[in-house]
Write an enzyme that holds these catalytic residues in place. Structure first.
Site, PDB file in Angstrom:
ATOM      1  N   VAL A 500      50.815  55.071  63.399  1.00 25.88           N
ATOM      2  CA  VAL A 500      51.992  55.498  64.160  1.00 25.88           C
ATOM      3  C   VAL A 500      52.889  54.316  64.535  1.00 25.88           C
ATOM      4  O   VAL A 500      52.460  53.171  64.563  1.00 25.88           O
ATOM      5  CB  VAL A 500      51.603  56.257  65.451  1.00 25.88           C
ATOM      6  CG1 VAL A 500      50.848  57.516  65.122  1.00 25.88           C
ATOM      7  CG2 VAL A 500      50.782  55.365  66.378  1.00 25.88           C
ATOM      8  N   GLU A 501      54.144  54.626  64.836  1.00 27.31           N
ATOM      9  CA  GLU A 501      55.160  53.644  65.238  1.00 27.31           C
ATOM     10  C   GLU A 501      55.223  52.474  64.261  1.00 27.31           C
ATOM     11  O   GLU A 501      55.291  51.301  64.653  1.00 27.31           O
ATOM     12  CB  GLU A 501      54.909  53.173  66.673  1.00 27.31           C
ATOM     13  CG  GLU A 501      55.065  54.308  67.683  1.00 27.31           C
ATOM     14  CD  GLU A 501      55.212  53.826  69.111  1.00 27.31           C
ATOM     15  OE1 GLU A 501      55.635  52.679  69.311  1.00 27.31           O
ATOM     16  OE2 GLU A 501      54.904  54.607  70.023  1.00 27.31           O
ATOM     17  N   GLY A 502      55.198  52.802  62.984  1.00 30.25           N
ATOM     18  CA  GLY A 502      55.216  51.790  61.938  1.00 30.25           C
ATOM     19  C   GLY A 502      53.814  51.522  61.447  1.00 30.25           C
ATOM     20  O   GLY A 502      52.963  51.070  62.211  1.00 30.25           O
TER      21      GLY A 502
END
Length: 830
Positions: A500-502
């Site tokens: 998540v988030e990159g």
């Protein structure tokens, strides 16, 4: 005599370059050196003439500003402008978003230690402490994660109500708008504690407080949006989600294909200027239950209805879409290795008024900057909190399990193979906690975009390593799923944090150094801007300052390396003082290698992801090391337990940095330059080694006791321990009981193994030991009570096959059968 003076002169020259000398000072020093050489006859007549013909014209050109600009700088500027990559508005916003902080000091080769020493951790307020110790503790006690994960695949309704009604969704919203207004560090503590009880609940709480429309509205919303939405979000009347990623957009969130077309529509008999949205989103946490969506899309205005007929493409924009908006498809679920709510969002011709843009029409096209800044804060709070919670949860559980679980008549924590894994768990848990506290405190003061990218990647990777080691130590105890297994569910959900988030690969390969090199470097971004503006005077000033900076960092890197870091500065008299010197040495090496890489490879460096990633690893490990140094100075002074953990963490971080630097030189795309870099920054080779076996053994021994580090974690309320009905509660009860009777217990077991005490089971053995006066009645009773707790704590679950096939129907049937039995019993009695 002459040679001695020459050596002295060269030494002085090296010192001047090491300390940093301006262009004029460099020229004067060189002139003095040539004068002395001529005076002592070292050059001869021909040598003097040649040296003068080379030096004086060059000195004039370099020091006469206009002449230097015309003859040297202008050609460089023209060449630089030709190869200068174009920068889209999205890329510019990503680069400029957020702030630089301590990482800039580490990147630039000469950290000012005062900035770290004078930085104060955020201190929790009385209100925040109360919320952590009361509301958060109560929430944890309400949750049965096995029921959530396996049976219900959702949080119970009572837990949802408690989260909403007690303000868990409004921690970042200011008190002015009805929220709790908690600090980033307080949010970190709360999410971490929940995560030690329920990863599902932790994700549910963290998302509205990290990436969600609430934060965007708080920072960028219109007064009307803030007045309406923020109180409703804070009170839990609205549940938010944020639609960013989609089938074609994962880590490269800037490539959003979803569109919004500015148009006019008839709504309730009135003409409304608004946006027709077309989107397809996935991986959206809380989407199935959300009542308001923050949506990211590309805004287009082909008819110029926003007032600028020359501008059709406004770029990424963020807007609010209520759940009941016609055309919105919502409610279906993904199942991302966990029970937290996550699902797709789809829409075809979903019409919203223009006023639904977060911040109003004036913020059209500003979505990417808003997202990057908010992503930065989320990466610095939520994911490090999850990772630190896992670290401390596995630290406590593995230490207790290794103490009470025995094989070959020894606690398994006594075996060297287990100690190696325990050393990593203990050392990495210490690093995670140090990074969590420092980074969240930084987020309270600024938006450190590079630091949060560093910690997102490395915290989740350390969490991965901790879970692998914990699973190895627990063996079958960790893979038999059920209410007694505190390890299996975090293991299953680990990939969520990694992606998540990159995704971690992207974060390491592209973001940490790619963003850090430009944002943290004192000259590069400014040079790029001066080149784009074709500002010769400014470019000239920056270019020659940059050259002097690079020379200085190269000389410093070499000098610090050959001196074993002894020339470096240390601001501390603590036992960890040498580590400050090593960090400064690596900082100089990083600065020089980064300059050479950017100068030699130019735009090619962007495509050499492994090359840039290794430089990013050096920067990251220096940040982790300084977080550990800060944490020890604040919490561990005078504590042998803290010192043991800190030394392990620092040895590990420096070994990682050294290996990354060596790999960078060895794999540099221009092998000859790579060899020169190695001779400069690692002239004596990579001499930093990972922690020794003795360090692992010492940490393992401390983990099997209540030590100063674990005592602090308990006191801070970071870990939820639970009661006798919880898996971790059972384990902790047995562990605490062992601490009180350990000497007697070991003496008793040794007597049994030597044949001094007989009996077929522990009751008979205890009776025999008591009869032979090896134990008194109180000691025997305490050992018997402990052994019952120990045995219960190491058991695993087993189930009726019908329960595994359909747990809800099975439980309902059992409940119905139980009610029938009760009714029959009451009828018989009456």
């Amino acid at each position: 005599m002459g040679y001695s003076l020459l050596i002295a002169l060269l030494a002085l020259y090296a010192v001047l370059l090491y300390r940093g000398i301006g262009l004029l000072g460099f020229t004067l020093a060189t002139a003095a050196a040539l004068g002395l050489a001529a005076g002592f006859g070292w050059l001869g007549t021909v040598g003097i003439v040649v040296a003068a013909l080379i030096f004086f014209p060059l000195a004039v050109v370099l020091n006469a500003t206009r002449l230097r600009q015309t003859l040297l700088t202008a050609p460089v500027l023209r060449a630089f402008r030709k190869v200068l990559p174009t920068m889209s508005s999205t890329e510019r916003e990503a680069l400029e978003a957020g702030d630089t902080w301590w990482e800039a000091e580490l990147f630039q080769g000469k950290p000012d230690w005062r900035k770290l020493q004078q930085f104060d951790y955020t201190r929790l307020t009385d209100e925040e402490k109360r919320f952590l110790n009361e509301e958060t503790e109560t929430l944890c006690g309400m949750i049965d994660e096995w029921e959530v994960h396996f049976e219900q695949k959702d949080l119970p309704a009572a837990v949802w109500d408690y989260i909403r009604n007690r303000g868990f969704f409004g921690m970042l919203i200011s008190k002015q708008h009805g929220g709790l207004g908690f600090s980033a560090l307080a949010q970190s503590y709360i999410v971490a504690k929940i995560a030690t009880r329920s990863p599902t609940a932790a994700v549910t709480v963290m998302v509205p407080n990290s990436l969600g429309p609430g934060e965007l509205i708080e920072h960028y919303g219109t007064k009307e949006q803030q007045a309406y939405w923020l109180p409703r979000l804070a009170e839990g009347k609205e549940i938010p989600c944020f639609g960013l990623t989609g089938p074609e957009v994962g880590s490269d969130a800037s490539s959003i294909p979803d569109t919004g077309i500015v148009c006019r529509r008839q709504v309730d008999g009135k003409e409304v200027l608004g946006i027709s949205l077309r989107f397809n989103k996935r991986y959206i946490t809380l989407a199935p239950v959300a009542t308001v969506i923050g949506l990211a899309f590309r805004l287009q205005d082909p008819e110029g209805l926003l007032g600028d007929t020359a501008k059709a493409d406004y770029g990424i924009t963020c807007a609010l879409v209520p759940r009941d908006t016609p055309g919105l498809e919502i409610g279906r679920r993904h199942y991302p290795a966990g029970a937290f709510m996550n699902g797709p969002l789809r829409g075809e011709d979903v019409f919203i008024p223009l006023e639904n843009i977060i911040g109003g029409p004036k913020m059209a096209g500003s979505g990417w900057r808003m997202l990057v800044e908010c992503l930065s804060a989320g990466r610095g709070i939520s994911l490090p909190a999850l990772a630190a919670a896992t670290g401390m949860g596995m630290y406590a559980a593995t230490g207790a399990y290794a103490a009470i679980r025995r094989q070959f008549n020894l606690p398994i924590g006594k075996f060297e193979g287990v100690q190696e894994a325990m050393g990593r768990i203990g050392g990495l848990a210490y690093s995670l906690e140090a990074c969590r506290v420092l980074t969240a405190s930084a987020v309270d003061r600024c938006a450190p975009s590079v630091v949060t990218a560093i910690i997102k990647y490395h915290a989740t990777e350390m969490m991965r390593r901790v879970l692998i080691d914990a699973m190895d130590i627990h063996a079958g105890r960790g893979i038999i799923m059920g209410p007694r297994n505190y390890l299996g569910i975090p293991w299953q959900q680990l990939p969520v944090a990694i992606t998540v988030e990159g995704a971690n690969i992207m974060t390491r390969s592209l973001i940490v150094f790619g963003q850090g090199a430009i944002r943290c470097h004192p000259y590069v971004y400014k040079e790029m801007e001066a080149a784009r503006a074709n500002d010769l005077a400014e470019f000239d000033r920056l270019l020659w300052s940059h050259i002097g900076y690079s020379i200085n960092r190269g000389i410093r890197a070499f000098g610090l390396a050959i001196s074993g870091s002894r020339l470096a500065h240390t601001p501390s008299n603590s036992p960890l003082a040498p580590y400050y010197r090593h960090v400064e040495r690596f900082s100089a090496a990083l600065a020089f290698c980064a300059d050479v890489a950017m100068g030699v490879l130019g735009g090619e460096l962007k495509r050499r992801e492994s090359t840039s990633a290794r430089l990013g690893d050096v920067l990251s490990q220096l940040y982790i090391a300084t977080a550990v140094l800060k944490f020890y100075e604040e919490n561990g002074q005078g504590s042998h337990d803290h010192l043991t953990h800190a030394r392990w963490a620092l040895d590990h971080a420096l070994a990682e940095a050294g290996e990354a630097l060596a790999a960078f030189c060895r794999n540099f795309p221009r092998p000859a330059i790579g060899s020169l870099l190695r001779l400069t920054v690692l002239p004596l080779g990579q001499r930093f080694r990972r922690p020794r076996d003795t360090q692992n053994a010492e940490i393992a021994q401390q983990m099997m006791q209540i030590n100063d580090f674990s005592r602090r974690v308990r006191a801070e309320g970071l870990v939820y321990l639970g009661g006798s009905e919880d898996a971790t509660g059972r384990l902790e009860q047995a562990f605490d009981s062992l601490q009180a009777i350990q000497d007697d217990y070991e003496r008793f077991l040794k007597a049994v193994s030597r044949g001094e005490v007989g009996g077929a089971d522990i009751e008979q053995q205890l009776a025999d030991a008591q009869a032979k006066s090896l134990l008194n009645a109180q000691q025997a009773a305490a050992i018997k009570a402990y052994d019952a707790l120990r045995y219960d704590a190491i058991l695993t679950d087993d189930f009726d096959p019908e329960y595994l096939r359909d747990p809800l129907s099975y439980k309902q049937k059992r409940q119905t059968d139980g009610e029938k039995t009760t009714q029959q019993r009451e009828t018989a009695i009456s």
